[in-house]
Motif scaffolding. Structure first.
Motif, PDB file in Angstrom:
ATOM      1  N   SER A   1       0.831  -1.208   0.000  1.00 19.77           N
ATOM      2  CA  SER A   1       0.000   0.000   0.000  1.00 19.77           C
ATOM      3  C   SER A   1       0.862   1.253   0.000  1.00 19.77           C
ATOM      4  CB  SER A   1      -0.923  -0.003   1.221  1.00 19.77           C
ATOM      5  OG  SER A   1      -1.794  -1.100   1.213  1.00 19.77           O
ATOM      6  N   LEU A   2       1.893   1.260   0.833  1.00 19.72           N
ATOM      7  CA  LEU A   2       2.772   2.423   0.915  1.00 19.72           C
ATOM      8  C   LEU A   2       3.442   2.691  -0.435  1.00 19.72           C
ATOM      9  CD1 LEU A   2       4.080   4.593   2.727  1.00 19.72           C
ATOM     10  CD2 LEU A   2       5.859   2.920   3.278  1.00 19.72           C
ATOM     11  N   SER A   3       3.869   1.630  -1.097  1.00 20.71           N
ATOM     12  CA  SER A   3       4.540   1.798  -2.388  1.00 20.71           C
ATOM     13  C   SER A   3       3.589   2.286  -3.474  1.00 20.71           C
ATOM     14  CB  SER A   3       5.173   0.475  -2.824  1.00 20.71           C
ATOM     15  OG  SER A   3       6.202   0.099  -1.940  1.00 20.71           O
ATOM     16  N   ALA A   4       2.302   2.055  -3.294  1.00 23.13           N
ATOM     17  CA  ALA A   4       1.321   2.457  -4.307  1.00 23.13           C
ATOM     18  C   ALA A   4       0.980   3.933  -4.259  1.00 23.13           C
ATOM     19  CB  ALA A   4       0.042   1.637  -4.137  1.00 23.13           C
ATOM     20  N   LEU A   5       1.459   4.652  -3.235  1.00 25.83           N
ATOM     21  CA  LEU A   5       1.036   6.042  -3.029  1.00 25.83           C
ATOM     22  C   LEU A   5       1.653   7.009  -4.025  1.00 25.83           C
ATOM     23  CD1 LEU A   5       1.155   6.560   0.848  1.00 25.83           C
ATOM     24  CD2 LEU A   5      -0.867   6.179  -0.585  1.00 25.83           C
ATOM     25  N   ALA A   6       0.842   7.992  -4.417  1.00 25.54           N
ATOM     26  CA  ALA A   6       1.312   9.142  -5.180  1.00 25.54           C
ATOM     27  C   ALA A   6       2.012  10.131  -4.243  1.00 25.54           C
ATOM     28  CB  ALA A   6       0.115   9.824  -5.843  1.00 25.54           C
ATOM     29  N   PRO A   7       2.743  11.106  -4.792  1.00 29.40           N
ATOM     30  CA  PRO A   7       3.264  12.173  -3.939  1.00 29.40           C
ATOM     31  C   PRO A   7       2.135  12.813  -3.126  1.00 29.40           C
ATOM     32  CG  PRO A   7       4.273  12.299  -6.093  1.00 29.40           C
ATOM     33  CD  PRO A   7       3.196  11.248  -6.190  1.00 29.40           C
ATOM     34  N   PHE A   8       2.407  13.037  -1.863  1.00 27.10           N
ATOM     35  CA  PHE A   8       1.463  13.566  -0.877  1.00 27.10           C
ATOM     36  C   PHE A   8       0.370  12.560  -0.524  1.00 27.10           C
ATOM     37  CE2 PHE A   8       3.240  17.307  -3.027  1.00 27.10           C
ATOM     38  CZ  PHE A   8       3.870  17.903  -1.939  1.00 27.10           C
ATOM     39  N   GLY A   9       0.569  11.305  -0.893  1.00 28.76           N
ATOM     40  CA  GLY A   9      -0.376  10.270  -0.512  1.00 28.76           C
ATOM     41  C   GLY A   9      -0.227   9.890   0.950  1.00 28.76           C
TER      42      GLY A   9
END
Length: 323
Positions: A221-229
């Motif tokens: 999940s963490l790796s899937a985040l966009a900037p400011f996610g």
């Protein structure tokens, strides 16, 4: 009164129905006759003594109830420090809310802890903005099924849910998810889970993940985040070690990891008032649909925990102290 008590830590087998003295109210407490008690995944951690706060034996599990005072009065739903799996409970009236006509015990119980959690995950912790993509882990569960609906209601641009079976994934889409993903993809490799989340978002990274599993699901999940996610973590269902997150990993993408535990809202009752005064009318009007997973006799409490741990349930589980 009849109650479920544990005298040793362990799995569902340590849950025993016993006769105990009626509780005696202390300062600021009120005695309530219980018509239904809620079951939460956190309860399975509590009886193992694997939750966020250390437990003391003997204990009666349970953090929520619906009931009335001995003299009658309005039907209320309330939060507890413990003791909910019983025919009678002690509660602080400040942590109870009147149940509107037309709202069932089960629906009220779905809202008070799990609904309040979904509310604050999105509003207080994630600060959801209109148009953002939200991933709801365990989207067919008690918190997740409400979070899917609230994210859609509050302007999410896209809602993606995870669930462990085709039937549960179909339910999340019926509740408003645009796409659903099998969390088992994370079992061997968190990168596969990351890829699946991004694929479900049209190949793009996501903005918010509501995460209650830990382990590889958290990492993916963490790796899937966009900037400011933001990943908002509020559980440890996998019961496995979650890798530490070095600050540099957050800095590289301006990402955030935020923890949430509803217990802290109990010390700030106005936060719970905010959630309950918005959610209960939505349920009464049919605008918010709690998913009910089953009403078990108090004597079947072990079965309720077994079903929950085995992922055989969807939505809210309730105990009936009269049976």
């Amino acid at each position: 009164m009849r109650a479920v008590q544990i005298t040793e830590f362990g799995g569902p087998e340590v849950l025993n129905v016993v006769d105990l003295p009626d509780p005696v109210p202390g300062d600021g407490q009120q005695l309530y006759e219980v018509s239904a008690a809620g079951v939460n995944f956190a309860d399975t951690h509590q009886i193992e003594n694997s939750y966020l706060a250390a437990q003391q034996l003997p204990l009666v599990p349970g953090a929520e109830f619906v009931g009335m005072t001995n003299g009658g009065g309005p039907r209320v739903v309330g939060l507890l420090d413990g003791g909910g799996y019983a025919e009678k409970v002690l509660a602080h009236p400040r942590l109870t809310w009147q149940v509107p006509d037309g709202v069932t015990d089960e629906h009220a119980l779905a809202v008070v802890l799990q609904g309040s959690t979904a509310y604050h995950l999105l509003r207080t912790s994630a600060h959801l903005a209109a148009g953002e993509t939200v991933v709801v882990i365990a989207g067919a569960g008690g918190v997740g099924s409400l979070a899917v609906q609230l994210a859609r209601r509050w302007g999410a641009g896209r809602v993606i849910a995870t669930a462990s079976s085709p039937e549960k994934r179909a339910l999340t889409e019926e509740l408003g998810a645009d796409a659903s993903v099998d969390p088992a993809l994370a079992d061997d490799d968190p990168k596969a889970f990351t890829a699946a989340l991004r694929e479900a978002n049209g190949g793009r990274p996501v903005d918010v993940v509501l995460e209650m599993t830990g382990g590889n699901v958290f990492a993916g999940s963490l790796s899937a985040l966009a900037p400011f996610g933001r990943v908002v973590t509020y559980g440890m269902a996998a019961r496995q070690e979650t890798a530490a997150v070095p600050p540099g990993v957050l800095l590289q993408k301006s990402r955030a990891v935020i923890g949430f535990w509803l217990a802290h809202c109990m010390a700030r009752p106005a936060m719970l008032d905010d959630a309950m005064t918005e959610l209960l009318p939505l349920v009464a009007d049919g605008a918010l649909r709690p998913v009910i997973g089953g009403r078990y006799p108090l004597t079947a409490v072990r079965e309720a925990h077994q079903d929950l741990l085995a992922r055989r349930t969807t939505g809210k589980l309730v105990l009936d102290p009269a049976r």
